[in-house]
Structures are given as C-alpha cells and as structure tokens.
Design a protein around this motif. Structure first.
Motif, mmCIF file in Angstrom:
data_model
loop_
_atom_site.group_PDB
_atom_site.id
_atom_site.type_symbol
_atom_site.label_atom_id
_atom_site.label_comp_id
_atom_site.label_asym_id
_atom_site.label_seq_id
_atom_site.Cartn_x
_atom_site.Cartn_y
_atom_site.Cartn_z
ATOM 1 N N HIS A 19 3.361 -16.512 4.711
ATOM 2 C CA HIS A 19 2.422 -17.485 4.165
ATOM 3 C C HIS A 19 3.010 -18.865 4.340
ATOM 4 O O HIS A 19 4.135 -19.120 3.944
ATOM 5 N N GLU A 20 2.232 -19.749 4.913
ATOM 6 C CA GLU A 20 2.739 -21.107 5.119
ATOM 7 C C GLU A 20 2.391 -21.971 3.902
ATOM 8 O O GLU A 20 1.233 -22.044 3.495
ATOM 9 N N ILE A 21 3.395 -22.608 3.348
ATOM 10 C CA ILE A 21 3.179 -23.465 2.191
ATOM 11 C C ILE A 21 2.808 -24.875 2.662
ATOM 12 O O ILE A 21 3.529 -25.473 3.455
ATOM 13 N N ALA A 22 1.682 -25.382 2.155
ATOM 14 C CA ALA A 22 1.271 -26.738 2.537
ATOM 15 C C ALA A 22 1.852 -27.772 1.592
ATOM 16 O O ALA A 22 2.164 -28.899 1.989
ATOM 17 N N LEU A 23 1.977 -27.389 0.318
ATOM 18 C CA LEU A 23 2.389 -28.337 -0.721
ATOM 19 C C LEU A 23 2.950 -27.520 -1.872
ATOM 20 O O LEU A 23 2.466 -26.423 -2.145
ATOM 21 N N SER A 24 3.966 -28.049 -2.542
ATOM 22 C CA SER A 24 4.461 -27.333 -3.716
ATOM 23 C C SER A 24 5.022 -28.315 -4.733
ATOM 24 O O SER A 24 5.373 -29.447 -4.381
ATOM 25 N N THR A 25 5.049 -27.900 -5.972
ATOM 26 C CA THR A 25 5.715 -28.715 -6.985
ATOM 27 C C THR A 25 6.830 -27.886 -7.600
ATOM 28 O O THR A 25 6.739 -26.662 -7.693
ATOM 29 N N ASP A 26 7.876 -28.578 -7.986
ATOM 30 C CA ASP A 26 9.020 -27.911 -8.594
ATOM 31 C C ASP A 26 9.345 -28.615 -9.906
ATOM 32 O O ASP A 26 9.718 -29.786 -9.910
ATOM 33 N N SER A 42 5.676 -25.427 -11.659
ATOM 34 C CA SER A 42 6.140 -25.105 -10.307
ATOM 35 C C SER A 42 5.106 -24.211 -9.648
ATOM 36 O O SER A 42 4.913 -23.070 -10.061
ATOM 37 N N LEU A 43 4.434 -24.733 -8.658
ATOM 38 C CA LEU A 43 3.420 -23.950 -7.941
ATOM 39 C C LEU A 43 3.544 -24.260 -6.455
ATOM 40 O O LEU A 43 3.928 -25.366 -6.076
ATOM 41 N N ALA A 44 3.188 -23.294 -5.623
ATOM 42 C CA ALA A 44 3.161 -23.514 -4.176
ATOM 43 C C ALA A 44 1.759 -23.193 -3.674
ATOM 44 O O ALA A 44 1.170 -22.201 -4.079
ATOM 45 N N PHE A 45 1.237 -24.043 -2.814
ATOM 46 C CA PHE A 45 -0.132 -23.888 -2.331
ATOM 47 C C PHE A 45 -0.126 -23.483 -0.868
ATOM 48 O O PHE A 45 0.485 -24.156 -0.029
ATOM 49 N N GLU A 46 -0.807 -22.380 -0.592
ATOM 50 C CA GLU A 46 -0.806 -21.864 0.776
ATOM 51 C C GLU A 46 -1.761 -22.639 1.674
ATOM 52 O O GLU A 46 -2.863 -23.000 1.277
#
Ligand SMILES: Nc1ncnc2c1ncn2[C@@H]1O[C@H](COP(=O)(O)OP(=O)(O)O)[C@@H](O)[C@H]1O
Ligand SMILES: [Mg+2]
Length: 269
Positions: A19-26, A42-46
C-alpha cells in the motif's frame, strides 16, 4: 497509550510495500490557545483511496483535516505539533513553502465558496497566478476539470456567466473543479455535501468516486451512510483522538472499540 500503539501499528501495516502512503501524521497535537483539541493523532492515508473521518460534532475532525494543509495557520492562537509527512517532507516544518504545498494538497470547504467571478475565471484563477498564460491550456483545463467534477455538460455554454448563479450543488462541484485545476495529489474535503440536497449530494459522491482514480481523498463527513458508500477507510474521531482506524466495512460491521460501535450503531438506529 493503547490508541497510539494501534494507530502506529496500522500505519506500519499500511506501509508494508503493498500500500502506498500518500500522507501521514505522527503524534499530531493541535491546540487553540491553552485548549488542546487534537491529542496526538497518528494516521496514514493510502494513495488513490478515499478515507472518511467520522465522529460526533466537536470531536476534532475539521481541526485535524485543516492541519493537513496548514489551514490552521490562518487561525490566530493555533499551535500544531507533530509530523505531517508528505513525500518525505514534513508539511508542519517552518521551512515549507505553504503556498507551494497547497498546490499538492488542496481543500474543499463545507460551504461552497466560489469567487464572484465567471465559471471560467474561478477555475483558471490560481493556475494563472502560478504563471499559466496560454489560452489553449487554460481552455483545456476548464473543460477537463469540469468533466472530472461532473459539471461540464450543464455549464459548457455558460462558462463566462457568474459562478454565483449556479445552484448549491453545482457551486460545490465547481469548487471541486477549481481545487483539481492545480492537479493536487491530495484532496481534503470538509463535509462537502452537508448543505446540499440529496440529489446534489449523490452527484458529489459520484464525482468523488470518479476522482479517486487520480487523487487521494480525505473527507470529513457526519453522514455515516455517505462514509459507507464512498470510503475505503474510516477513522473514528472521539474527543480529539482517532480511536479506531480500519477498512470502512470493518468499522461498520466489526468495530473493535465500544465507542465506535456506539457511534456507528446509534446512527443506524
Ligand atoms: N477556531 C477555533 N477556536 C477555538 N476552538 C476551536 C476552533 N475550532 C474548533 N475549536 C474547538 O476544537 C474542538 C474540535 O472542533 P472541530 O475540529 O470543529 O470538530 P468537528 O469538526 O469534529 O465538529 C471543539 O471543542 C471546538 O470547540
Ligand atoms: Mg467540523
């Protein structure tokens, strides 16, 4: 904290090469003055998927969404800490060119907000400011984005009429066309259909489903049926935390957390 570990694990699961992550927050925190509204999310958006942010009013969905392209910068007294990773860059760092970044991470607001200009000028306004002057290129951009936003057939003969003469649903689709004219990677939408009638809502939903072929979409919605219809992933926000994040069908059928289940089932009666 349990919530934090789970989000991190999910981030890693998504980041497994499949899965390619486009954007994420940590560990993103957002405060208004002394009051913290987002407590370390913390979320990662595909990439090329639609992710819905759901949760009760006041749970922090808009605050979180706005931080993703630094719209909170415009609100006096707001403090954002933590990382927002986009293509190896931290959107939240001081040396980001915010103006440039927003070409890549665009936003559509709850209230349709077209400029008091023609349909054509709404779409070409930002591209012109960024230096595009060629008429053929601008004409093509207007046609392509209006087609992608599902509005072309209705307005193709009225491109030089005022955008304010359009219906609410048409205005919102124009705002989507305007946002994609800059060819962003990521489109953020904050309850884009909440002021629209059911037919316009359905058209906007269709538009988003078409757009995910080219864009990564993150959408705040308080409408659970809408989240179910259009999103691949859903994050459930509760009191400033993203408590649960999973594939949408799992969130709706087998939530792991009681608060999610209460929220989801409450709305389905
Ligand atoms: N501009 C602001 N100034 C101060 N507090 C705000 C502001 N915007 C939102 N808040 C507060 O932050 C919390 C989250 O709000 P918000 O992000 O709008 O939630 P949601 O979009 O889920 O309804 C709420 O307690 C709200 O009152
Ligand atoms: Mg909101």
């Amino acid at each position: 904290m349990e919530k934090y570990d789970r989000s991190q694990r999910y981030l890693k699961e998504l980041d497994d090469g499949q899965h390619e992550i486009a954007l994420s927050t940590d560990d993103l925190h957002v405060s208004y003055g002394t009051k913290e509204a987002i407590h370390g999310v913390s979320l990662a958006f595909e990439r090329f998927k639609i992710t819905a942010l759901i949760g009760a009013s006041g749970s922090g969905k808009s605050t979180y969404l706005r931080s993703l392209n630094r719209m909170n910068d415009n609100i006096f007294g707001t403090k954002v800490t933590g990382k927002i990773m986009y293509r190896g860059l931290d959107v939240n760092s001081n040396d980001i060119d915010v103006y440039e970044m927003r070409k890549h991470i665009g936003m559509v607001f709850q209230q349709p907000n077209p400029f008091a200009k023609s349909i054509y000028d709404n779409i070409t306004f930002a591209p012109k400011r960024h230096g595009e002057r060629r008429k053929a290129a601008l004409d093509e951009m207007v046609e392509t984005t209006l087609k992608q936003a599902g509005l072309w057939e209705q307005v193709k003969d009225d491109l030089h009429q005022s955008a304010l003469a359009l219906s609410g649903g048409q205005q919102q689709r124009l705002c989507i066309a305007r946002a994609i004219a800059m060819q962003p990677d990521i489109l953020l939408l904050d309850e884009p259909a909440s002021v629209l009638d059911p037919i316009s809502t359905a058209t906007v939903e269709d538009t988003l489903l078409q757009l995910k072929e080219h864009y990564t979409i993150i959408i705040v919605t308080h409408n659970m049926q809408q989240a179910g219809r259009i999103s691949d992933y859903t994050a459930f926000f509760h009191l400033g935390d993203a408590l649960e994040y999973d594939e949408t069908r799992k969130i709706f059928t087998r939530p792991k957390i009681k608060a999610t289940e209460d929220y989801v089932s409450g709305h389905f009666g």
